[in-house]
Design an enzyme around this catalytic site. Sequence first.
Site, PDB file in Angstrom:
ATOM      1  N   ASP A  91      -2.683 -10.994   1.933  1.00  0.00           N
ATOM      2  CA  ASP A  91      -2.816 -12.332   1.333  1.00  0.00           C
ATOM      3  C   ASP A  91      -1.506 -12.812   0.708  1.00  0.00           C
ATOM      4  O   ASP A  91      -1.372 -13.971   0.356  1.00  0.00           O
ATOM      5  CB  ASP A  91      -3.949 -12.340   0.298  1.00  0.00           C
ATOM      6  CG  ASP A  91      -3.761 -11.249  -0.742  1.00  0.00           C
ATOM      7  OD1 ASP A  91      -2.797 -11.312  -1.520  1.00  0.00           O
ATOM      8  OD2 ASP A  91      -4.591 -10.304  -0.789  1.00  0.00           O
ATOM      9  N   ASP A 111       0.910  -5.097   6.811  1.00  0.00           N
ATOM     10  CA  ASP A 111      -0.553  -5.209   6.825  1.00  0.00           C
ATOM     11  C   ASP A 111      -1.019  -5.057   8.270  1.00  0.00           C
ATOM     12  O   ASP A 111      -0.357  -5.481   9.210  1.00  0.00           O
ATOM     13  CB  ASP A 111      -1.008  -6.566   6.270  1.00  0.00           C
ATOM     14  CG  ASP A 111      -2.493  -6.584   5.937  1.00  0.00           C
ATOM     15  OD1 ASP A 111      -2.826  -6.644   4.738  1.00  0.00           O
ATOM     16  OD2 ASP A 111      -3.331  -6.520   6.874  1.00  0.00           O
ATOM     17  N   GLY A 143      -0.378   0.798   8.160  1.00  0.00           N
ATOM     18  CA  GLY A 143       0.508   1.247   7.089  1.00  0.00           C
ATOM     19  C   GLY A 143       0.753   2.747   7.105  1.00  0.00           C
ATOM     20  O   GLY A 143       1.816   3.214   6.678  1.00  0.00           O
ATOM     21  N   ASP A 161      -1.688  -2.114  -1.645  1.00  0.00           N
ATOM     22  CA  ASP A 161      -2.654  -3.184  -1.967  1.00  0.00           C
ATOM     23  C   ASP A 161      -3.676  -3.218  -0.838  1.00  0.00           C
ATOM     24  O   ASP A 161      -3.626  -4.070   0.046  1.00  0.00           O
ATOM     25  CB  ASP A 161      -1.899  -4.511  -2.080  1.00  0.00           C
ATOM     26  CG  ASP A 161      -2.835  -5.685  -2.354  1.00  0.00           C
ATOM     27  OD1 ASP A 161      -4.021  -5.463  -2.626  1.00  0.00           O
ATOM     28  OD2 ASP A 161      -2.359  -6.828  -2.269  1.00  0.00           O
ATOM     29  N   SER A 162      -4.572  -2.252  -0.867  1.00  0.00           N
ATOM     30  CA  SER A 162      -5.480  -2.086   0.280  1.00  0.00           C
ATOM     31  C   SER A 162      -6.907  -2.466  -0.097  1.00  0.00           C
ATOM     32  O   SER A 162      -7.201  -2.729  -1.263  1.00  0.00           O
ATOM     33  CB  SER A 162      -5.461  -0.627   0.731  1.00  0.00           C
ATOM     34  OG  SER A 162      -6.165   0.153  -0.193  1.00  0.00           O
ATOM     35  N   ASP A 164     -11.120  -1.316   0.010  1.00  0.00           N
ATOM     36  CA  ASP A 164     -11.824  -0.097  -0.436  1.00  0.00           C
ATOM     37  C   ASP A 164     -11.580   1.049   0.550  1.00  0.00           C
ATOM     38  O   ASP A 164     -11.283   0.802   1.719  1.00  0.00           O
ATOM     39  CB  ASP A 164     -13.343  -0.355  -0.505  1.00  0.00           C
ATOM     40  CG  ASP A 164     -13.682  -1.482  -1.463  1.00  0.00           C
ATOM     41  OD1 ASP A 164     -12.825  -1.844  -2.274  1.00  0.00           O
ATOM     42  OD2 ASP A 164     -14.808  -2.002  -1.375  1.00  0.00           O
TER      43      ASP A 164
HETATM   44  N1  SAM Z   1      -6.902  -6.985  -3.512  1.00  0.00           N
HETATM   45  C1  SAM Z   1      -7.823  -6.661  -2.501  1.00  0.00           C
HETATM   46  C2  SAM Z   1      -8.869  -5.659  -2.957  1.00  0.00           C
HETATM   47  O1  SAM Z   1      -8.576  -4.814  -3.811  1.00  0.00           O
HETATM   48  O2  SAM Z   1      -9.985  -5.754  -2.464  1.00  0.00           O
HETATM   49  C3  SAM Z   1      -7.106  -6.215  -1.301  1.00  0.00           C
HETATM   50  C4  SAM Z   1      -6.586  -7.430  -0.613  1.00  0.00           C
HETATM   51  S1  SAM Z   1      -5.533  -7.228   0.756  1.00  0.00           S
HETATM   52  C5  SAM Z   1      -6.149  -8.646   1.617  1.00  0.00           C
HETATM   53  C6  SAM Z   1      -6.059  -5.786   1.638  1.00  0.00           C
HETATM   54  C7  SAM Z   1      -5.406  -5.682   3.001  1.00  0.00           C
HETATM   55  O3  SAM Z   1      -5.343  -4.311   3.408  1.00  0.00           O
HETATM   56  C8  SAM Z   1      -6.119  -6.425   4.118  1.00  0.00           C
HETATM   57  O4  SAM Z   1      -5.364  -7.545   4.497  1.00  0.00           O
HETATM   58  C9  SAM Z   1      -6.227  -5.378   5.260  1.00  0.00           C
HETATM   59  O5  SAM Z   1      -5.923  -5.939   6.528  1.00  0.00           O
HETATM   60  C10 SAM Z   1      -5.184  -4.373   4.815  1.00  0.00           C
HETATM   61  N2  SAM Z   1      -5.354  -3.032   5.397  1.00  0.00           N
HETATM   62  C11 SAM Z   1      -6.479  -2.284   5.544  1.00  0.00           C
HETATM   63  N3  SAM Z   1      -6.200  -1.105   6.139  1.00  0.00           N
HETATM   64  C12 SAM Z   1      -4.856  -1.091   6.369  1.00  0.00           C
HETATM   65  C13 SAM Z   1      -3.963  -0.161   6.973  1.00  0.00           C
HETATM   66  N4  SAM Z   1      -4.406   1.010   7.450  1.00  0.00           N
HETATM   67  N5  SAM Z   1      -2.644  -0.486   7.049  1.00  0.00           N
HETATM   68  C14 SAM Z   1      -2.186  -1.682   6.566  1.00  0.00           C
HETATM   69  N6  SAM Z   1      -2.993  -2.601   5.995  1.00  0.00           N
HETATM   70  C15 SAM Z   1      -4.304  -2.311   5.904  1.00  0.00           C
END
Ligand code: SAM
Length: 279
Positions: A91, A111, A143, A161-162, A164
């Site tokens: 985001d 991301d 990531g 910043d991932s 759950d």
């Molecule tokens: N602040 C939020 C929360 O705590 O719920 C997190 C928001 S941010 C949008 C989380 C991001 O992590 C998502 O855009 C998702 O695509 C990304 N994500 C999930 N798994 C990932 C991975 N293995 N590598 C990179 N990004 C990842």
Amino acid sequence: MKLESEKWFTEFYPDDGCALSLELSEKLHEEQTPWQKLEIYQTTGFGRLMLLDGCIMLTSRDNFIYHEMMTHPVISMHPEPKNVLIIGGGDCGCLREVLKHTEIKAVHQVDLDERVTWASEKYFPELSESNNDPRASLSFTDGVAYIEQAKSGCYDIIIVDSVDPVGQAARLYSEEFYRACSAALSDNGILVAQSESPLFHHELIKSMKARMTEVGLNDPATLFFPQCTYPSGWWSASMAFKAGRPSNHRPVDIETKYYNNAIHQAAQAMPQFMLDADK
Ligand code: SAM
């Protein structure tokens, strides 16, 4: 009060027997990306709302607390932060906060899902306002794979910043991942990762800090802050240090809405129930 269910989004937390509802005024976007279901709504009280796989990621109204607490405390604790990596964070809210610090020379964000950044640019333009800063670069890949190939010692700060710890994000909480992060951190490097609710997920916080220690990082600690649209309304970020936790931080001189020097200190105070459970 009787709720008209079609006008409300409810995220249920079945393990804890509760839920959070937000009143909706309009659906703005819905798609199944290659990775997750992405939805954007207009709410009546919290501005815009982003959901991934039915879970609240952010609202316009309260995201500033999370994004400021994921970034400013660790940047102010590093003696000379220059290179920052954000894993997740599609985001772009953390990216914007990191770029407020003029001493930061480069921020790379990785991301998995390009569509999250697309949606944020369209529906939360305030979060993406610094995306064209020449110090910022973005890539869209896993990531975990990215950090495993990173040059040793090349980042001063890594921010995770991932979502759950389920599905594609589960490995972002693993010991192998933290080991690769530790290798990619410079001598005074700091790792910080969102660590869920202190009330609902205390065991997860404990295990994240244990894994950070296991891979050779030092003095793991947790930052606590309110986040009213996340489960329990109370959230955390856990951090650990390559060279030990510094005894003080540099007061930051940037515009913020939540973080300040008093918050920096207060956010590190451990609640008594966690101290007792960690004994
Ligand atoms: N602040 C939020 C929360 O705590 O719920 C997190 C928001 S941010 C949008 C989380 C991001 O992590 C998502 O855009 C998702 O695509 C990304 N994500 C999930 N798994 C990932 C991975 N293995 N590598 C990179 N990004 C990842």
